[in-house]
Design an enzyme around this catalytic site. Structure first.
Site, short mmCIF file in Angstrom:
data_model
loop_
_atom_site.label_atom_id
_atom_site.label_comp_id
_atom_site.label_asym_id
_atom_site.label_seq_id
_atom_site.Cartn_x
_atom_site.Cartn_y
_atom_site.Cartn_z
N HIS A 12 0.88 -1.19 0.00
CA HIS A 12 0.00 0.00 0.00
C HIS A 12 0.91 1.23 0.00
O HIS A 12 1.47 1.60 1.03
CB HIS A 12 -0.91 0.00 1.23
CG HIS A 12 -1.87 1.14 1.25
ND1 HIS A 12 -3.22 0.97 1.49
CD2 HIS A 12 -1.71 2.48 1.07
CE1 HIS A 12 -3.83 2.14 1.45
NE2 HIS A 12 -2.92 3.09 1.19
N HIS A 14 1.77 5.26 -1.70
CA HIS A 14 1.41 6.45 -2.49
C HIS A 14 2.68 7.03 -3.08
O HIS A 14 3.57 7.45 -2.33
CB HIS A 14 0.73 7.50 -1.59
CG HIS A 14 -0.55 7.00 -1.00
ND1 HIS A 14 -1.77 7.13 -1.64
CD2 HIS A 14 -0.81 6.35 0.15
CE1 HIS A 14 -2.72 6.58 -0.89
NE2 HIS A 14 -2.16 6.09 0.20
N ARG A 16 2.45 9.42 -5.70
CA ARG A 16 2.13 10.76 -6.25
C ARG A 16 2.59 10.87 -7.71
O ARG A 16 2.75 9.88 -8.40
CB ARG A 16 2.75 11.88 -5.38
CG ARG A 16 2.54 11.73 -3.88
CD ARG A 16 1.10 11.69 -3.46
NE ARG A 16 0.95 11.85 -2.01
CZ ARG A 16 -0.08 11.42 -1.33
NH1 ARG A 16 -1.07 10.77 -1.92
NH2 ARG A 16 -0.17 11.61 -0.03
N ASN A 40 -4.94 7.21 -6.08
CA ASN A 40 -5.58 8.49 -5.73
C ASN A 40 -4.71 9.69 -6.07
O ASN A 40 -4.49 10.58 -5.25
CB ASN A 40 -5.99 8.51 -4.24
CG ASN A 40 -4.80 8.46 -3.29
OD1 ASN A 40 -3.77 7.90 -3.63
ND2 ASN A 40 -4.93 9.05 -2.12
N LYS A 95 -8.96 -0.23 -5.99
CA LYS A 95 -9.01 0.38 -4.66
C LYS A 95 -10.30 1.16 -4.51
O LYS A 95 -10.57 2.09 -5.28
CB LYS A 95 -7.81 1.31 -4.48
CG LYS A 95 -7.81 2.12 -3.19
CD LYS A 95 -7.55 1.26 -1.97
CE LYS A 95 -7.67 2.07 -0.68
NZ LYS A 95 -6.57 2.98 -0.46
N HIS A 134 -10.56 1.22 1.50
CA HIS A 134 -10.34 2.17 2.59
C HIS A 134 -11.61 2.11 3.44
O HIS A 134 -12.61 2.75 3.11
CB HIS A 134 -10.09 3.59 2.06
CG HIS A 134 -9.76 4.56 3.15
ND1 HIS A 134 -8.55 5.23 3.23
CD2 HIS A 134 -10.46 4.95 4.24
CE1 HIS A 134 -8.54 5.99 4.31
NE2 HIS A 134 -9.69 5.84 4.95
N HIS A 168 -4.79 -0.76 5.61
CA HIS A 168 -4.27 -0.05 6.79
C HIS A 168 -5.20 -0.16 8.00
O HIS A 168 -5.72 0.84 8.49
CB HIS A 168 -3.96 1.41 6.47
CG HIS A 168 -4.98 2.15 5.63
ND1 HIS A 168 -6.32 2.16 5.92
CD2 HIS A 168 -4.85 2.89 4.50
CE1 HIS A 168 -6.95 2.88 5.02
NE2 HIS A 168 -6.08 3.32 4.14
N ASP A 240 1.46 2.48 3.53
CA ASP A 240 0.61 3.67 3.39
C ASP A 240 1.47 4.92 3.48
O ASP A 240 1.03 5.96 3.99
CB ASP A 240 -0.53 3.70 4.42
CG ASP A 240 -1.61 4.73 4.05
OD1 ASP A 240 -1.61 5.19 2.90
OD2 ASP A 240 -2.42 5.07 4.93
N HIS A 244 3.41 14.32 1.72
CA HIS A 244 2.84 15.64 1.41
C HIS A 244 3.96 16.64 1.64
O HIS A 244 4.77 16.46 2.56
CB HIS A 244 1.69 15.98 2.37
CG HIS A 244 0.48 15.12 2.21
ND1 HIS A 244 -0.48 15.33 1.24
CD2 HIS A 244 0.07 14.02 2.89
CE1 HIS A 244 -1.43 14.42 1.34
NE2 HIS A 244 -1.12 13.59 2.33
N ALA A 256 -3.57 14.67 5.57
CA ALA A 256 -3.39 13.38 6.24
C ALA A 256 -2.37 12.53 5.51
O ALA A 256 -2.44 12.39 4.29
CB ALA A 256 -4.73 12.64 6.32
C1 NCD Z 1 -3.36 8.97 2.11
C2 NCD Z 1 -2.89 10.00 1.08
O1 NCD Z 1 -2.36 11.05 1.50
O2 NCD Z 1 -3.03 9.75 -0.11
N1 NCD Z 1 -3.43 9.59 3.40
C3 NCD Z 1 -3.42 8.96 4.60
O3 NCD Z 1 -3.59 9.64 5.61
N2 NCD Z 1 -3.22 7.67 4.70
C4 NCD Z 1 -4.66 8.39 1.67
C5 NCD Z 1 -5.10 7.18 2.43
O4 NCD Z 1 -4.55 6.10 2.28
O5 NCD Z 1 -6.04 7.31 3.23
ZN ZN Z 2 -3.18 5.07 1.59
#
Ligand code: NCD
Ligand code: ZN
Length: 335
Positions: A12, A14, A16, A40, A95, A134, A168, A240, A244, A256
């Site tokens: 899992h 991200h 970007r 996402n 997802k 999710h 998660h 996860d 950011h 988040a």
């Molecule tokens: C994730 C994100 O920033 O894409 N943020 C998070 O707090 N985990 C999205 C997600 O997996 O909920």
């Molecule tokens: Zn995530």
């Protein structure tokens, strides 16, 4: 003292896009053999063309390291069976996000009504596609995952051949569901094995530990630890890792996500070592996922060493978990 991990997987992740992708992709590619890439991004990945183009950008950004991006599609209830048939040539999983529940999930599913979702879930089940979820309602923040439990149960019992990954997980109730339904699986993050809500908001607010789902109580953390340290066959590591930029974390209206990819294996090794459970780590970070996803990853051997390593204060403009702190283990070599 050293410890070797074979073909570690992050189920899992991200990554970007654009400048951020170029910063974070090499960090995952360095120590992981493959990662399940979340869809996402903006706009979300909902077509085969977008999926293949994104995959190409990830491969280019990953440099020379052996790393396979396992792509996912953003779940939509209006996908046709023929679209899903074509998609199944390129992805192992879709997802599902409830609409608006987390970062960039606005185009997610508005209603969890099983009749609305049935055609897509039935086709996925027939095609052997995995459903990653999710699992949070829009209720009180500490209860959202627990409230989603009945939706997991209705999915699991209505589609017994569909493999469903509770992404998660953060609660003891979710852990209990693993043994209730054959077709429910879970990913567990590093940060939810380490922190509770107290670490996020019990003292000075820690924006870099703020994520969805929010970290819960100590009894929940203990339940997550129990299945992870004992190599429960239905749990997989999914970081996860959700980068950011500092400007989106250290501000009013903190995004988040916890960024853990570059320190995940070192911190997991430290945690499993502390609990005398290093023998379970290979299953947690690779073998279980290989079985659940019926996937053979590219070979990579990651050798960790019990020598302290200092975590940088930032990678580009992203602050990692444990920034400026020391971990007891470091990456020695990757073969
Ligand atoms: C994730 C994100 O920033 O894409 N943020 C998070 O707090 N985990 C999205 C997600 O997996 O909920
Ligand atoms: Zn995530």
């Amino acid at each position: 003292m050293t410890h070797s991990l074979l073909s570690p997987l992050d189920m899992h992740l991200h990554l970007r896009d654009e400048a951020m992708l170029k910063v974070v992709a090499p960090l995952s590619a360095h120590s992981f053999s493959a990662g399940l890439v979340m869809p996402n991004v903006v706009p979300p990945i909902t077509t085969i063309e977008a999926l293949l183009a994104y995959k190409k950008r990830i491969v280019e950004a990953s440099g020379n390291d052996v790393f396979e991006p396992l792509m996912t599609l953003f779940f939509r209830s209006d996908y046709t069976r023929s679209f899903l048939e074509e998609a199944s040539l390129h992805v192992k999983a879709l997802k599902l996000y409830p609409s608006g529940i987390t970062t960039n999930s606005e185009g997610g599913v508005a209603s969890m009504d099983i009749e609305v979702l049935r055609p897509v879930l039935e086709a996925m089940s027939d095609l052997g596609l995995i459903l990653c979820v999710h699992g949070e309602t829009n209720g009180f923040v500490m209860d959202r995952e627990k409230e989603f439990g009945s939706i997991y149960e209705s999915f699991a019992s209505s589609f017994p051949r569909l493999k469903i990954v509770m992404e998660h997980i953060t609660t003891k109730e979710s852990v209990a569901l693993l043994d209730k339904y054959d077709n429910l699986y879970a990913t567990i993050t590093l940060h939810h094995l380490l922190i509770t809500l107290d670490d996020v908001a019990g003292g000075m607010l820690k924006p870099h530990l703020f994520c969805k789902p929010i970290a819960k109580r100590e009894e929940d953390r203990q339940a997550l630890l129990h299945v992870s340290l004992n190599a429960h066959p239905k749990v997989m590591f999914g970081s996860d890792s959700a980068p950011h930029p500092i400007s989106k974390k250290e501000c009013c209206g903190c995004a988040a996500g916890v960024f853990t990819a570059p320190i995940a294996l070192q911190a997991l090794t430290e945690l499993f070592d502390k609990h005398h459970a290093l023998a379970s780590l290979q299953a947690f970070v690779s073998d279980n996922a290989q079985k659940i996803y019926n996937y053979k990853p590219p070979f990579k051997e990651v050798i960790l060493e019990k020598v302290p390593s200092l975590v940088p204060n930032a990678y580009g403009d992203v602050v990692p978990m444990f920034a400026n702190e020391s971990l007891a283990w470091s990456l020695k070599n990757v073969l």
